[in-house]
Design a protein around this motif. Structure first.
Motif, PDB file in Angstrom:
ATOM      1  N   ALA A  76      75.148  94.076 -73.024  1.00  0.00           N
ATOM      2  CA  ALA A  76      74.576  95.052 -72.104  1.00  0.00           C
ATOM      3  C   ALA A  76      74.162  94.351 -70.826  1.00  0.00           C
ATOM      4  CB  ALA A  76      73.387  95.757 -72.743  1.00  0.00           C
ATOM      5  N   SER A  81      72.228  95.286 -66.922  1.00  0.00           N
ATOM      6  CA  SER A  81      71.567  96.250 -66.063  1.00  0.00           C
ATOM      7  C   SER A  81      71.374  95.623 -64.685  1.00  0.00           C
ATOM      8  CB  SER A  81      70.215  96.652 -66.661  1.00  0.00           C
ATOM      9  OG  SER A  81      69.594  97.642 -65.871  1.00  0.00           O
ATOM     10  N   GLN A 131      70.987  96.436 -60.121  1.00  0.00           N
ATOM     11  CA  GLN A 131      70.657  97.374 -59.058  1.00  0.00           C
ATOM     12  C   GLN A 131      71.925  97.758 -58.301  1.00  0.00           C
ATOM     13  OE1 GLN A 131      67.530  98.615 -58.272  1.00  0.00           O
ATOM     14  NE2 GLN A 131      66.744  97.571 -60.085  1.00  0.00           N
ATOM     15  N   THR A 167      78.198 103.108 -63.898  1.00  0.00           N
ATOM     16  CA  THR A 167      77.536 103.052 -65.201  1.00  0.00           C
ATOM     17  C   THR A 167      78.480 103.563 -66.279  1.00  0.00           C
ATOM     18  OG1 THR A 167      75.320 103.297 -64.265  1.00  0.00           O
ATOM     19  CG2 THR A 167      75.625 103.962 -66.566  1.00  0.00           C
ATOM     20  N   ARG A 217      77.986  97.330 -72.086  1.00  0.00           N
ATOM     21  CA  ARG A 217      77.384  98.542 -71.517  1.00  0.00           C
ATOM     22  C   ARG A 217      76.722  98.182 -70.196  1.00  0.00           C
ATOM     23  NH1 ARG A 217      75.830  98.433 -76.594  1.00  0.00           N
ATOM     24  NH2 ARG A 217      73.668  97.953 -76.099  1.00  0.00           N
ATOM     25  N   LEU A 218      77.254  98.735 -69.129  1.00  0.00           N
ATOM     26  CA  LEU A 218      76.749  98.463 -67.782  1.00  0.00           C
ATOM     27  C   LEU A 218      75.904  99.632 -67.308  1.00  0.00           C
ATOM     28  CD1 LEU A 218      76.691  96.829 -65.123  1.00  0.00           C
ATOM     29  CD2 LEU A 218      78.751  98.089 -64.446  1.00  0.00           C
ATOM     30  N   SER A 219      74.697  99.312 -66.857  1.00  0.00           N
ATOM     31  CA  SER A 219      73.830 100.314 -66.239  1.00  0.00           C
ATOM     32  C   SER A 219      73.581  99.893 -64.803  1.00  0.00           C
ATOM     33  CB  SER A 219      72.494 100.431 -66.982  1.00  0.00           C
ATOM     34  OG  SER A 219      72.694 100.860 -68.300  1.00  0.00           O
ATOM     35  N   VAL A 220      73.898 100.774 -63.867  1.00  0.00           N
ATOM     36  CA  VAL A 220      73.648 100.505 -62.455  1.00  0.00           C
ATOM     37  C   VAL A 220      72.541 101.442 -62.001  1.00  0.00           C
ATOM     38  CG1 VAL A 220      74.614 100.410 -60.142  1.00  0.00           C
ATOM     39  CG2 VAL A 220      76.051  99.859 -62.127  1.00  0.00           C
ATOM     40  N   ILE A 221      71.454 100.845 -61.578  1.00  0.00           N
ATOM     41  CA  ILE A 221      70.258 101.619 -61.244  1.00  0.00           C
ATOM     42  C   ILE A 221      70.214 101.870 -59.746  1.00  0.00           C
ATOM     43  CG2 ILE A 221      67.738 101.673 -61.366  1.00  0.00           C
ATOM     44  CD1 ILE A 221      68.092  99.605 -63.707  1.00  0.00           C
TER      45      ILE A 221
END
Lengths: 110, 114
Positions: free
Chosen positions: A10, A12, A14, A84, A105-109
């Motif tokens: 994973a 995360s 910006q 994301t 799992r990529l999360s772009v905030i």
């Protein structure tokens, strides 16, 4: 097993930052592919790199392949919230089905 | 068709019941693949077809699982006497031929066995 394994599991970041995901595999391959999956549904093919290629670009995507280390990396530059998703590498050894890794799992905030 | 389609989108069934999952590949694609994806996991290869024949059935988890493809097009994956551990998303993909480099995926069927 030929299975690819992605690293990290994973990630995360910006919005605007670059995201790098890695894939390692165990046996000789003909090509390596990266796929994207949104919300646990169907996968979408992103890019393919052949065993005799070292680097490939497609838009904001950059893929490298090091066959001596049996590894590949996927770089997404200037990430966006819409990036994301889960990203999978898949290896092909000719006349056998693709073998997929477990994904990052990529999360772009925003 | 424009893409790979699968039906149903979601299926809830009771333990012990049989279920049939359908995949309609892209027109002209001779190779068809079935995968299973448990929650948060990667894709587990189940079976693939080249035309109507399935050269590799080694990925089927048990003899409760079977698949067929008729007319070189639509495929059905059948799970008999479903168990709770069969709950997963079942994904179908097709490609121009088995050696083709890109697989095109359907949206999947989310199976929940209660």
């Amino acid at each position: 097993s030929q299975q690819g394994e992605e690293d990290p599991q994973a990630l995360s970041i910006q919005e605007g930052e670059n995201a790098t995901m890695n894939c390692s595999y165990k046996t000789s391959i003909n090509n390596l592919q990266w796929y994207r999956q949104n919300s646990g549904r169907g996968l979408v093919h992103l890019i393919l790199i052949r065993s005799n290629e070292r680097e490939k670009h497609s838009g904001r995507l950059r893929v490298t392949l090091d066959t001596s280390k049996k590894s590949s990396s996927l770089l997404i530059t200037a990430s966006r919230a819409a990036d994301t998703a889960s990203y999978f590498c898949a290896t092909s050894a000719g006349n056998t089905p693709l073998v997929f890794g477990k994904g990052t799992r990529l999360s772009v905030i925003a | 068709g424009a893409g790979v389609s699968q039906s149903p989108s979601n299926k809830v069934t009771e333990k012990g019941k049989d279920v049939e999952l359908r995949c309609d590949p892209i027109s002209g694609h001779t190779a068809l693949y079935w995968y299973r994806q448990s929650l948060g996991q990667g894709l587990e290869f189940l079976i693939y077809f080249q035309g109507n024949s399935a050269p590799d059935k080694s990925g089927l988890p048990s003899d409760r699982f079977s698949a067929e493809r008729t007319g070189g097009s639509v495929s059905t994956l059948t799970i008999q006497r479903t168990q709770q551990e069969d709950s997963a998303v079942y994904l179908c993909a097709s490609s121009l031929s088995q050696g083709a480099e890109t697989q095109y995926f359907g949206p999947g069927t989310r199976l929940l066995v209660l």
